[in-house]
Write an enzyme that holds these catalytic residues in place. Structure first.
Site, mmCIF file in Angstrom:
data_model
loop_
_atom_site.group_PDB
_atom_site.id
_atom_site.type_symbol
_atom_site.label_atom_id
_atom_site.label_comp_id
_atom_site.label_asym_id
_atom_site.label_seq_id
_atom_site.Cartn_x
_atom_site.Cartn_y
_atom_site.Cartn_z
ATOM 1 N N CYS A 1 -10.513 -5.454 -3.558
ATOM 2 C CA CYS A 1 -11.266 -6.471 -2.819
ATOM 3 C C CYS A 1 -12.704 -6.038 -2.600
ATOM 4 O O CYS A 1 -12.988 -4.875 -2.347
ATOM 5 C CB CYS A 1 -10.594 -6.719 -1.464
ATOM 6 S SG CYS A 1 -9.020 -7.561 -1.635
ATOM 7 N N ASN B 1 0.798 -1.218 0.000
ATOM 8 C CA ASN B 1 0.000 0.000 0.000
ATOM 9 C C ASN B 1 0.837 1.278 0.000
ATOM 10 O O ASN B 1 0.289 2.378 0.053
ATOM 11 C CB ASN B 1 -0.996 -0.024 1.169
ATOM 12 C CG ASN B 1 -2.059 -1.105 0.936
ATOM 13 O OD1 ASN B 1 -2.178 -1.635 -0.175
ATOM 14 N ND2 ASN B 1 -2.812 -1.445 1.970
ATOM 15 N N VAL C 1 -14.068 0.416 9.557
ATOM 16 C CA VAL C 1 -13.528 1.024 8.329
ATOM 17 C C VAL C 1 -14.296 0.555 7.096
ATOM 18 O O VAL C 1 -14.664 1.359 6.237
ATOM 19 C CB VAL C 1 -12.020 0.729 8.182
ATOM 20 C CG1 VAL C 1 -11.467 1.355 6.902
ATOM 21 C CG2 VAL C 1 -11.252 1.245 9.401
ATOM 22 N N ARG D 1 -7.418 -0.832 -7.275
ATOM 23 C CA ARG D 1 -7.999 0.505 -7.157
ATOM 24 C C ARG D 1 -6.971 1.596 -7.452
ATOM 25 O O ARG D 1 -7.294 2.785 -7.447
ATOM 26 C CB ARG D 1 -8.540 0.699 -5.739
ATOM 27 C CG ARG D 1 -9.886 0.049 -5.542
ATOM 28 C CD ARG D 1 -10.292 0.086 -4.104
ATOM 29 N NE ARG D 1 -10.548 1.417 -3.579
ATOM 30 C CZ ARG D 1 -11.662 2.100 -3.775
ATOM 31 N NH1 ARG D 1 -12.625 1.606 -4.513
ATOM 32 N NH2 ARG D 1 -11.823 3.294 -3.227
ATOM 33 N N ASP E 1 -6.982 -4.100 8.066
ATOM 34 C CA ASP E 1 -6.331 -5.226 7.376
ATOM 35 C C ASP E 1 -5.737 -6.259 8.344
ATOM 36 O O ASP E 1 -5.312 -7.326 7.914
ATOM 37 C CB ASP E 1 -5.224 -4.704 6.455
ATOM 38 C CG ASP E 1 -5.767 -3.710 5.451
ATOM 39 O OD1 ASP E 1 -6.689 -4.062 4.719
ATOM 40 O OD2 ASP E 1 -5.277 -2.564 5.425
HETATM 41 C C1 EPZ Z 1 -6.463 1.545 1.483
HETATM 42 O O1 EPZ Z 1 -7.680 1.440 0.746
HETATM 43 C C2 EPZ Z 1 -5.809 0.185 1.359
HETATM 44 N N1 EPZ Z 1 -5.626 -0.110 -0.046
HETATM 45 C C3 EPZ Z 1 -6.667 -0.872 2.032
HETATM 46 O O2 EPZ Z 1 -5.968 -2.101 1.972
HETATM 47 C C4 EPZ Z 1 -6.874 -0.486 3.494
HETATM 48 O O3 EPZ Z 1 -7.727 -1.420 4.101
HETATM 49 C C5 EPZ Z 1 -7.489 0.914 3.574
HETATM 50 O O4 EPZ Z 1 -6.666 1.862 2.851
HETATM 51 C C6 EPZ Z 1 -7.632 1.389 5.015
HETATM 52 O O5 EPZ Z 1 -6.377 1.396 5.653
HETATM 53 C C7 EPZ Z 1 -4.589 0.412 -0.692
HETATM 54 O O6 EPZ Z 1 -3.784 1.167 -0.142
HETATM 55 C C8 EPZ Z 1 -4.427 0.014 -2.123
HETATM 56 P P1 EPZ Z 1 -9.907 4.273 2.254
HETATM 57 P P2 EPZ Z 1 -8.482 2.743 0.342
HETATM 58 O O7 EPZ Z 1 -10.122 5.255 1.172
HETATM 59 O O8 EPZ Z 1 -7.531 3.868 0.160
HETATM 60 C C9 EPZ Z 1 -14.645 5.036 2.321
HETATM 61 C C10 EPZ Z 1 -5.637 -4.345 1.524
HETATM 62 O O9 EPZ Z 1 -6.155 -5.431 1.866
HETATM 63 N N2 EPZ Z 1 -14.466 5.858 1.106
HETATM 64 O O10 EPZ Z 1 -9.117 4.674 3.447
HETATM 65 O O11 EPZ Z 1 -9.364 2.383 -0.792
HETATM 66 C C11 EPZ Z 1 -14.414 3.551 2.010
HETATM 67 O O12 EPZ Z 1 -15.555 2.964 1.436
HETATM 68 C C12 EPZ Z 1 -6.527 -3.160 1.192
HETATM 69 O O13 EPZ Z 1 -4.416 -4.173 1.408
HETATM 70 C C13 EPZ Z 1 -15.560 6.535 0.597
HETATM 71 O O14 EPZ Z 1 -16.672 6.486 1.136
HETATM 72 O O15 EPZ Z 1 -9.323 2.937 1.658
HETATM 73 C C14 EPZ Z 1 -14.066 3.009 3.371
HETATM 74 O O16 EPZ Z 1 -15.226 2.735 4.102
HETATM 75 C C15 EPZ Z 1 -7.981 -3.448 1.386
HETATM 76 N N3 EPZ Z 1 -15.386 7.278 -0.545
HETATM 77 C C16 EPZ Z 1 -13.308 4.174 4.018
HETATM 78 O O17 EPZ Z 1 -13.652 5.335 3.268
HETATM 79 C C17 EPZ Z 1 -14.177 7.369 -1.174
HETATM 80 O O18 EPZ Z 1 -14.083 8.059 -2.208
HETATM 81 C C18 EPZ Z 1 -11.799 4.037 4.039
HETATM 82 O O19 EPZ Z 1 -11.327 3.758 2.736
HETATM 83 C C19 EPZ Z 1 -13.069 6.688 -0.622
HETATM 84 C C20 EPZ Z 1 -13.237 5.936 0.521
#
Ligand code: EPZ
Length: 456
Positions: free
Chosen positions: A138, A41, A350, A114, A328
């Site tokens: 995922c 990440n 989360v 993503r 995670d």
């Molecule tokens: C990153 O995902 C990681 N992926 C995830 O790891 C990790 O679980 C997550 O951060 C939290 O630490 C990568 O870095 C590639 P977020 P990301 O935006 O950036 C909501 C793994 O297994 N949200 O922090 O996509 C979302 O739905 C993966 O390695 C919106 O509503 O996560 C979630 O509920 C899985 N609108 C929350 O925010 C948006 O536009 C946090 O998501 C963006 C996010």
């Protein structure tokens, strides 16, 4: 899905293992030493950052995982030359010939990650336009991209939704702005950073995510010439600059892989030394690991995680953004909690749908109930909204072998751990997903003495 499991196990040299299924005879403790490389990440985002430089970048400790291959492919279709460097795990990224890519080429390389959404800011700066296909990743909740699109609009991007994806242009260039995120999203924070560093003027981001991977991305951008300050209370300020150079950087180790092997040590009564892991970024995990009864030793070159030899204790945890307990980390830990004596509670705050993986554990003999209520902590965004986001795990349970189909990356690794700790034989299918984020996991299982056969 047919996946090519890139691994170098068994035959020594690099062998592509076709097939997606592994039969595991459980009950054997995992013991030994494995190494973790850079964090999935961070590395994937660092590769995107190279697009912003006028000169080539050098990234070290890049793991050989499929998410890295996806980003590499996307960079290449945009004209970035990606070549291996002087030491194993080093990539040279030369963006001097960046160009627009054909939609079909982009599509061919996306769909399972993503990360493409993070190409937008850098491509808008370099080319004045960007195209983003449907996003993968995922299936652990809705995972919308509304924050990303809103942020890009605030910088001045014109966003056009097409049937095949999203097209963006920046007719008047991109300008610094004030952004406040409704939730400290990791990806949206990275979007702001990667866009603001070359935008005209100052950007102030409130409600930023501050995960160590984000701090390491900031280190990289600073090396490139960016001016970024991180204030208290999740405020990040970026002063846009006209030009960025390439960087040379050794990536932060993978905290998620580290936690996964730590949980595997606990669940299998094992003893695993994770080379490359560091204490500071694992602080919250280590506290929980200790509360469960797990033992660890911090060394200069890694962390040893091992089972205490006495019964494990139940815990109540809530996943959260950094510095909380990472989402995670919960899936592998839940497997270990099925072995603890008593009732554990895990409140997932989360992602709204990150307990799909427990069905397989229940089939294997675990006692786990999933609830819609916010249990064991504060009310979260998902309370009263019909999301199954709290788990109650009653242990200790003896797991028995089963046939399992891996649903997603972290859930899949948990299934591997469960099968390794179970009595009897398990067949785990779709394990190719695991190679999205776990480098050479087949080799590592061998190094740790797991008893398994690859099929297919
Ligand atoms: C990153 O995902 C990681 N992926 C995830 O790891 C990790 O679980 C997550 O951060 C939290 O630490 C990568 O870095 C590639 P977020 P990301 O935006 O950036 C909501 C793994 O297994 N949200 O922090 O996509 C979302 O739905 C993966 O390695 C919106 O509503 O996560 C979630 O509920 C899985 N609108 C929350 O925010 C948006 O536009 C946090 O998501 C963006 C996010």
């Amino acid at each position: 899905m047919t996946t090519l499991l890139q691994d170098s196990s068994r035959a020594g040299a690099s062998v592509g293992l076709k097939g997606d299924r592994i039969t595991i005879r459980g009950g054997r403790p995992l013991r030994g030493r494995i190494e973790v490389k850079g964090a999935k990440n961070l590395v994937t985002k660092a590769m995107v950052a190279a697009l912003l430089g006028e000169t080539p970048s050098v990234l070290r400790d890049v793991p050989d995982i499929s998410d890295v291959r996806v980003v590499r492919g996307l960079l290449e279709v945009h004209g970035v030359k990606v070549t291996p460097g002087d030491e194993e795990g080093t990539l040279l990224l030369d963006p001097s010939a960046v160009e627009s890519a054909h939609m079909a080429d982009i599509d061919a390389h996306a769909g399972s990650s993503r990360i493409p959404i993070l190409f937008c800011g850098p491509l808008l700066h370099r080319l004045g336009e960007a195209f983003i296909p449907d996003l993968g990743g995922c299936r652990i909740g809705d995972r919308p991209i509304d924050y990303h699109l809103e942020v890009l609009r605030q910088f001045g991007a014109v966003v056009e939704k097409l049937p095949s994806g999203i097209r963006m242009t920046a007719p008047n260039g991109l300008s610094g702005t004030k952004v406040e995120l409704p939730y400290p999203s990791v990806g949206a924070t990275e979007q702001v950073l990667l866009t603001a560093v070359r935008a005209a003027g100052i950007t102030e981001l409130r409600g930023a995510a501050i995960e160590p991977e984000i701090m390491d991305l900031i280190n990289i951008l600073q090396k490139m010439g960016a001016i970024i300050s991180v204030d208290t209370d999740r405020v990040i300020r970026i002063e846009g600059v006209d030009r960025l150079e390439g960087y040379t950087h050794r990536a932060l180790f993978d905290r998620n892989e580290t936690a996964s092997w730590a949980a595997a040590a606990l669940a299998t009564d094992g003893d695993i030394f994770v080379g490359g892991a560091r204490q500071a970024e694992m602080l919250t995990f280590l506290n929980v690991f200790r509360k469960v009864g797990g033992k660890f030793e911090i060394h200069d070159d890694g962390i040893r995680f091992y089972h205490p030899g006495t019964p494990l204790r139940p815990v109540v945890i809530e996943t959260d953004v950094h510095p909380g307990f990472m989402t995670d980390w919960q899936q592998p830990l839940v497997v270990a909690l099925t072995k603890a004596e008593g009732v554990s509670i895990v409140h997932e705050t989360v992602y709204e749908q990150r307990f799909g993986f427990v069905d397989a554990l229940v089939d294997m003999g675990a006692t786990i109930q999933i609830h819609k209520e916010c249990l064991g902590g504060q009310a979260c965004r998902f309370g009263q909204r019909n999301f199954n986001h709290s788990a109650v795990i009653s242990g200790p349970s003896k797991l028995h072998g089963a046939d399992i189909v891996v649903p997603d990356l972290r859930g899949g690794f948990s299934h591997l751990i469960a099968a390794l700790s179970a009595e009897g034989s398990s067949t785990v299918s779709n394990v190719g997903i695991i190679s999205r984020g776990y480098e050479k996991f087949i080799t590592k299982l061998e190094q740790l003495g797991a008893d398994f056969v690859l099929e297919g």
